[in-house]
Design a protein around this motif. Structure first.
Motif, PDB file in Angstrom:
ATOM      1  N   UNK A   7      29.627 -50.993  72.430  1.00 38.75           N
ATOM      2  CA  UNK A   7      30.285 -52.293  72.427  1.00 38.75           C
ATOM      3  C   UNK A   7      29.871 -53.118  71.213  1.00 38.75           C
ATOM      4  N   UNK A   8      28.590 -53.084  70.885  1.00 31.51           N
ATOM      5  CA  UNK A   8      28.104 -53.791  69.695  1.00 31.51           C
ATOM      6  C   UNK A   8      28.710 -53.180  68.439  1.00 31.51           C
ATOM      7  N   UNK A   9      28.730 -51.850  68.380  1.00 26.28           N
ATOM      8  CA  UNK A   9      29.289 -51.167  67.216  1.00 26.28           C
ATOM      9  C   UNK A   9      30.755 -51.533  67.016  1.00 26.28           C
ATOM     10  N   UNK A  10      31.516 -51.627  68.100  1.00 25.12           N
ATOM     11  CA  UNK A  10      32.926 -51.991  67.994  1.00 25.12           C
ATOM     12  C   UNK A  10      33.086 -53.369  67.383  1.00 25.12           C
ATOM     13  N   UNK A  11      32.228 -54.301  67.791  1.00 22.52           N
ATOM     14  CA  UNK A  11      32.291 -55.657  67.247  1.00 22.52           C
ATOM     15  C   UNK A  11      31.909 -55.673  65.771  1.00 22.52           C
ATOM     16  N   UNK A  12      30.841 -54.967  65.426  1.00 19.20           N
ATOM     17  CA  UNK A  12      30.416 -54.911  64.029  1.00 19.20           C
ATOM     18  C   UNK A  12      31.476 -54.246  63.160  1.00 19.20           C
ATOM     19  N   UNK A  13      32.106 -53.197  63.681  1.00 20.68           N
ATOM     20  CA  UNK A  13      33.144 -52.508  62.926  1.00 20.68           C
ATOM     21  C   UNK A  13      34.345 -53.419  62.687  1.00 20.68           C
ATOM     22  N   UNK A  14      34.706 -54.216  63.682  1.00 23.56           N
ATOM     23  CA  UNK A  14      35.826 -55.140  63.527  1.00 23.56           C
ATOM     24  C   UNK A  14      35.537 -56.172  62.444  1.00 23.56           C
ATOM     25  N   UNK A  15      34.263 -56.544  62.313  1.00 18.81           N
ATOM     26  CA  UNK A  15      33.861 -57.509  61.287  1.00 18.81           C
ATOM     27  C   UNK A  15      33.793 -56.871  59.909  1.00 18.81           C
ATOM     28  N   UNK A  16      33.270 -55.645  59.841  1.00 22.36           N
ATOM     29  CA  UNK A  16      32.981 -55.011  58.550  1.00 22.36           C
ATOM     30  C   UNK A  16      34.150 -54.243  57.974  1.00 22.36           C
ATOM     31  N   UNK A  17      35.038 -53.741  58.827  1.00 22.08           N
ATOM     32  CA  UNK A  17      36.156 -52.971  58.329  1.00 22.08           C
ATOM     33  C   UNK A  17      35.960 -51.475  58.470  1.00 22.08           C
ATOM     34  N   UNK A  18      36.869 -50.689  57.924  1.00 21.28           N
ATOM     35  CA  UNK A  18      36.880 -49.238  58.169  1.00 21.28           C
ATOM     36  C   UNK A  18      35.697 -48.476  57.599  1.00 21.28           C
ATOM     37  N   UNK A  19      34.957 -49.080  56.670  1.00 19.84           N
ATOM     38  CA  UNK A  19      33.822 -48.373  56.090  1.00 19.84           C
ATOM     39  C   UNK A  19      32.555 -48.472  56.931  1.00 19.84           C
ATOM     40  N   UNK A  20      32.617 -49.202  58.036  1.00 18.57           N
ATOM     41  CA  UNK A  20      31.437 -49.354  58.892  1.00 18.57           C
ATOM     42  C   UNK A  20      31.066 -48.016  59.531  1.00 18.57           C
ATOM     43  N   UNK A  21      29.779 -47.662  59.479  1.00 19.59           N
ATOM     44  CA  UNK A  21      29.312 -46.408  60.049  1.00 19.59           C
ATOM     45  C   UNK A  21      28.425 -46.628  61.258  1.00 19.59           C
TER      46      UNK A  21
END
Length: 257
Positions: free
Chosen positions: A32-46
């Protein structure tokens, strides 16, 4: 966005038991945290999640920590030691010393580190007079380690909402889906991000169970959950045997399950 990569390491708490995706695999607070961080950072988030249920501290340090260090993430979560506190040979001083070293190693890479003071589950478990003091020792040490190394502390022990049994699964040890969402919200708040407000909503506490019904529930719990746990201890097995990390590589986050 400050974080472009996140690696989660630990045991069942971080793997996501008992918060299932529709396909039966586990989601949990870290996804759930990763999904939020990915939404903020964009497609390059790992994102990688190396956690495996049942793992003891030494195994996590030996196998997951080196892999996580090699990935050089911007953010790492380190939650370990809870399973050790349930064992007869629990050695607090050695565990805490190595815990401190691990956090120092991650911080030396420039990573932000998430640490946890665990919520109190002892009221619903046997041997609470033994487990409770051990958990208190770990929680105090984690707080001190976080302060010493400038790590980010998520203090679940101070959150009275986790006294609600509906935030825990039927085994009384792992979080329910609602519990994982609350942890995710607490993590995001510590990271300075706004969580989904619904993740903080706590179900109304159930009405008190009559004494006889409660004892019957205890007996069912003992047969379904405690007895298998004791059998695994006696046979040297773990709930994580034959289980591999659900996200072993640092890859773009996807939640399609």
């Amino acid at each position: 966005m400050r974080w472009r990569s996140f690696v989660a390491i630990g045991d069942s708490f971080t793997e996501g038991l008992d918060d299932p995706y529709p396909d039966g695999s586990y989601r949990g607070w870290a996804d759930l945290v990763a999904a939020t961080l990915a939404a903020e950072a964009g497609p390059d988030f790992g994102y990688a999640n190396l956690a495996i249920r049942g793992r003891l501290f030494a195994n996590i340090v030996e196998q997951q920590v080196p892999a996580a260090l090699d990935m050089r993430p911007d953010l790492v979560s380190f939650a370990a030691g809870g399973n050790d506190a349930l064992r007869r040979n629990f050695a607090a001083d050695a565990l805490i010393a190595r815990f401190d070293q691990v956090v120092g190693e991650f911080r030396a890479t420039g990573a932000d580190v998430l640490l946890f003071r665990f919520a109190d589950v002892t009221a619903r478990l046997p041997a609470q007079r033994i487990i409770g003091p051990r958990a208190a020792i770990l929680n105090q040490a984690v707080g001190e380690i976080a302060e010493r190394h400038g790590a980010l502390l998520v203090d679940l022990f101070a959150d009275d909402a986790f006294r609600n049994p509906l935030l825990w699964s039927a085994d009384r040890l792992h979080l329910s889906a609602a519990g994982h969402r609350r942890v995710a919200a607490r993590v995001l708040t510590v990271l300075g991000l706004s969580p989904d407000e619904q993740w903080l909503v706590v179900p109304p506490e159930p009405a008190p169970t009559p004494w006889l019904a409660a004892r019957r529930a205890d007996l069912r719990w003992a047969g379904q959950h405690l007895a298998p746990w004791i059998k695994r201890r006696l046979t040297g097995r773990s709930s994580g045997d034959m289980i591999t990390a659900k996200r072993p590589l640092l890859t773009p986050f996807t939640a399609d399950r």
